[in-house]
Each structure stands twice: as C-alpha cells, then as structure tokens.
Design a protein around this motif. Structure first.
Motif, short mmCIF file in Angstrom:
data_model
loop_
_atom_site.label_atom_id
_atom_site.label_comp_id
_atom_site.label_asym_id
_atom_site.label_seq_id
_atom_site.Cartn_x
_atom_site.Cartn_y
_atom_site.Cartn_z
N ILE A 8 36.25 -20.26 36.91
CA ILE A 8 35.47 -20.57 38.11
C ILE A 8 34.02 -20.86 37.75
N ALA A 9 33.47 -20.07 36.81
CA ALA A 9 32.09 -20.31 36.36
C ALA A 9 31.98 -21.67 35.68
N TRP A 10 33.00 -22.06 34.91
CA TRP A 10 33.00 -23.36 34.24
C TRP A 10 32.97 -24.48 35.27
N ARG A 11 33.75 -24.35 36.34
CA ARG A 11 33.73 -25.36 37.40
C ARG A 11 32.35 -25.46 38.03
N GLY A 12 31.73 -24.31 38.26
CA GLY A 12 30.38 -24.31 38.83
C GLY A 12 29.37 -24.97 37.91
N ALA A 13 29.48 -24.71 36.62
CA ALA A 13 28.58 -25.33 35.64
C ALA A 13 28.75 -26.84 35.62
N LEU A 14 29.99 -27.30 35.71
CA LEU A 14 30.23 -28.75 35.76
C LEU A 14 29.63 -29.36 37.02
N GLY A 15 29.77 -28.66 38.14
CA GLY A 15 29.18 -29.15 39.39
C GLY A 15 27.66 -29.23 39.31
N LEU A 16 27.04 -28.21 38.70
CA LEU A 16 25.59 -28.24 38.53
C LEU A 16 25.16 -29.36 37.59
N ALA A 17 25.94 -29.59 36.55
CA ALA A 17 25.61 -30.66 35.61
C ALA A 17 25.61 -32.02 36.30
N VAL A 18 26.44 -32.18 37.32
CA VAL A 18 26.46 -33.44 38.06
C VAL A 18 25.31 -33.49 39.06
N LEU A 19 25.05 -32.37 39.75
CA LEU A 19 24.06 -32.38 40.84
C LEU A 19 22.61 -32.28 40.37
N LEU A 20 22.37 -31.61 39.27
CA LEU A 20 20.99 -31.38 38.83
C LEU A 20 20.19 -32.66 38.61
N PRO A 21 20.71 -33.65 37.88
CA PRO A 21 19.93 -34.90 37.73
C PRO A 21 19.69 -35.61 39.07
N LEU A 22 20.65 -35.52 39.98
CA LEU A 22 20.46 -36.13 41.30
C LEU A 22 19.33 -35.43 42.05
N LEU A 23 19.30 -34.11 41.97
CA LEU A 23 18.23 -33.36 42.64
C LEU A 23 16.88 -33.64 42.02
N VAL A 24 16.82 -33.72 40.68
CA VAL A 24 15.56 -34.03 40.00
C VAL A 24 15.06 -35.41 40.41
N GLY A 25 15.97 -36.39 40.46
CA GLY A 25 15.59 -37.74 40.88
C GLY A 25 15.09 -37.77 42.30
N ALA A 26 15.79 -37.08 43.21
CA ALA A 26 15.37 -37.05 44.62
C ALA A 26 14.03 -36.34 44.76
N LEU A 27 13.82 -35.28 43.99
CA LEU A 27 12.55 -34.56 44.03
C LEU A 27 11.41 -35.45 43.54
N ALA A 28 11.64 -36.24 42.49
CA ALA A 28 10.61 -37.13 41.97
C ALA A 28 10.23 -38.18 43.02
N VAL A 29 11.22 -38.72 43.71
CA VAL A 29 10.93 -39.71 44.76
C VAL A 29 10.16 -39.05 45.90
N LEU A 30 10.57 -37.86 46.30
CA LEU A 30 9.90 -37.14 47.38
C LEU A 30 8.45 -36.83 47.02
N VAL A 31 8.23 -36.32 45.82
CA VAL A 31 6.87 -36.00 45.37
C VAL A 31 6.01 -37.26 45.33
#
Length: 153
Positions: free
Chosen positions: A44-67
């Motif tokens: 279950i932790a491995w699935r969560g890590a994979l999900g974070l690996a997909v979402l983290l760059p998207l969040l960083v990109g969205a945060l950069a645009v917002l800033v």
C-alpha cells in the motif's frame, strides 16, 4: 472431461483438482472456501509513493505558475516562470503512464495473501496460497464451476 483452469501448478477439470502437489477427485471435496490474510502495508505504501511520484511534478508546476501570476515581477520573469511551470508539469506525462501501469499491476497482484481451503474426510487441507489476486480469482471461480455440476447430481 472439461478443463476449467490450467497452469503449471494448478489443474481443475470436471473430474478432479490438482493443486499444491496433491490430487483430489471432485466428490472427495466436501466443502471449499477461501481466506484472506492481513494487508501488506508495504504494498500500500508503494502504491502511495507511485501516486506521489506522478502528482508531485504536477503540483510543483502548478505552484510555479501560481507564484508567477501572483507576485509582482517583470513580464520576462513571469513568462519564464509560467513556461517553466508548464514544462515541469508536462515532463511528468511520459513517466505518468509507466507509473500508473505499475499501480494497475500492483492491484492485480493484490495486497494480501489469499488461500483456498478444502474439507475432505481426513480434515481441512490447504489447496493453494498466493499473493496474486487476479490468479486467485480465476482459480477460485474455476473451482466453483467444476464443483457446481457435482452438487446437482
């Protein structure tokens, strides 16, 4: 004779069952059931890590645009941050497909141990133990189909 399921370790036919190195004729199986073991929190932790690996760059990109849009910066800096944020967000697209495929495969395998048990005259016997949820489902359904006609007789 009808074959309901066959792989190198399991054979289920209309006349008998071969699992776990043992052979049983269908009339010998008085009852068949399954049990589920405890969840594997590592899976279950491995699935969560994979999900974070997909979402983290998207969040960083969205945060950069917002800033870039909220801060009072020069036009060149704002455009650079927006383009950089979009590029970071888009960089995850090719990798996301691979990561999501791994998540799908982890659900096929399952997160717990599954066992098929049978009751014979001598007592209860473990017919099969696996972590592969997809294979378990196929084998258990085949076993039910094989036992169904024997019950009607």
């Amino acid at each position: 004779m009808t074959t309901y399921y066959r792989d190198p370790e399991v054979l289920i036919t209309s006349s008998g069952v071969w699992m776990n190195g043992r052979e049983f004729r269908l009339p010998e199986l008085i009852q068949v059931w399954y049990t589920k073991g405890a969840r594997s929190w590592g899976v279950i932790a491995w699935r969560g890590a994979l999900g974070l690996a997909v979402l983290l760059p998207l969040l960083v990109g969205a945060l950069a645009v917002l800033v870039a849009l909220l801060l009072d910066m020069s036009l060149g800096t704002t455009v650079a941050m927006v383009v950089g944020g979009i590029l970071v967000g888009l960089a995850v697209v090719p990798v996301a497909d691979l990561m999501l495929e791994r998540v799908d495969r982890s659900y096929d395998r399952g997160s717990r141990t599954l066992e098929i048990w049978g009751r014979v005259r001598g007592g209860d016997v473990l017919l099969m133990r696996t972590n592969n949820a997809q294979r378990f489902g196929r084998i258990y359904r085949a076993l039910q189909r094989a036992l169904e006609p024997a019950v009607r007789r």
